[in-house]
Design an enzyme around this catalytic site. Sequence first.
Site, PDB file in Angstrom:
ATOM      1  N   LYS A  86     -19.277 119.404 -11.238  1.00  0.00           N
ATOM      2  CA  LYS A  86     -19.404 118.264 -10.334  1.00  0.00           C
ATOM      3  C   LYS A  86     -20.890 117.936 -10.189  1.00  0.00           C
ATOM      4  O   LYS A  86     -21.708 118.819  -9.928  1.00  0.00           O
ATOM      5  CB  LYS A  86     -18.780 118.587  -8.974  1.00  0.00           C
ATOM      6  CG  LYS A  86     -17.271 118.717  -9.047  1.00  0.00           C
ATOM      7  CD  LYS A  86     -16.695 119.196  -7.740  1.00  0.00           C
ATOM      8  CE  LYS A  86     -16.622 118.107  -6.712  1.00  0.00           C
ATOM      9  NZ  LYS A  86     -15.869 118.566  -5.501  1.00  0.00           N
TER      10      LYS A  86
HETATM   11  O1  G3P Z   1     -14.893 118.031  -2.385  1.00  0.00           O
HETATM   12  C1  G3P Z   1     -15.241 116.749  -2.016  1.00  0.00           C
HETATM   13  C2  G3P Z   1     -14.428 116.208  -0.879  1.00  0.00           C
HETATM   14  O2  G3P Z   1     -13.081 116.555  -1.031  1.00  0.00           O
HETATM   15  C3  G3P Z   1     -14.978 116.542   0.467  1.00  0.00           C
HETATM   16  O3  G3P Z   1     -14.032 116.362   1.454  1.00  0.00           O
HETATM   17  O4  G3P Z   1     -13.192 116.808   3.706  1.00  0.00           O
HETATM   18  O5  G3P Z   1     -15.590 117.329   3.196  1.00  0.00           O
HETATM   19  O6  G3P Z   1     -14.808 114.960   3.372  1.00  0.00           O
HETATM   20  P1  G3P Z   1     -14.445 116.364   3.008  1.00  0.00           P
END
Ligand code: G3P
Length: 226
Positions: A86
């Site tokens: 990533k």
């Molecule tokens: O991994 C990236 C994304 O899924 C992050 O999610 O819940 O931290 O907004 P969040």
Amino acid sequence: MQILLDTANINQIKSVLPYFPIDGVTTNPSILAREAEDVNDTLRAIRELLGPDRMLFAQATAHDSAGIVAQAEKLTKELGPNFYTKIPVTMQGLRAVAMCKERGLKTLVTAIFTPMQALLAAKSGADYVAPYVDRLDNITSDGASVVGEIVNLYNEYGYETKVLAASFKNIQQVYNAASCGAHGVTVTAPLCEKLIFHPYTDRSLEDFDIDWRSRFGEKGIDQLLK
Ligand code: G3P
């Protein structure tokens, strides 16, 4: 549509993986900082649970293109073959994506908030992009619409880059992203379990059991076949 688990929690992965058609696991620096006692052990344990064919994603922590590529090379060597690095959508990140592409390293461009970021990521050679649906919804934008706009742009220009929608907090967001053509979604394990929950499903199964037992007792249907 692909479904990935957005977690590094081994117990949660174990509780979901045998039951749901999961295509892989995504992590990010915050997830690993929160859930991994030892990053090496955790990533290797996740790979072990996934087997060689499912996808595993971890984010480069370097900020410069050479550093990102060096990390991608090591991560892929240790956690491959189906490993994706990533890479955040920065200028150094885009350069790193192109360098990874030349070296045959798979990438997902992350922290996507606009269709133009996604278009540039695809043109740089990304295999996936991850638009953050809930974070968009929280700034009075519309995460699902952004997902749909990216899908349309990719179709318009013929890019094979896949849209892995991320950052979900509820089932409606997942459904909306799927309706807008997301190629995949990455969800937490608790949210994944909620994808199939419905109280009337549970109620229907209870009714079937009551009716069956009232007539046939504890015998299974196979035991009644002669
Ligand atoms: O991994 C990236 C994304 O899924 C992050 O999610 O819940 O931290 O907004 P969040």
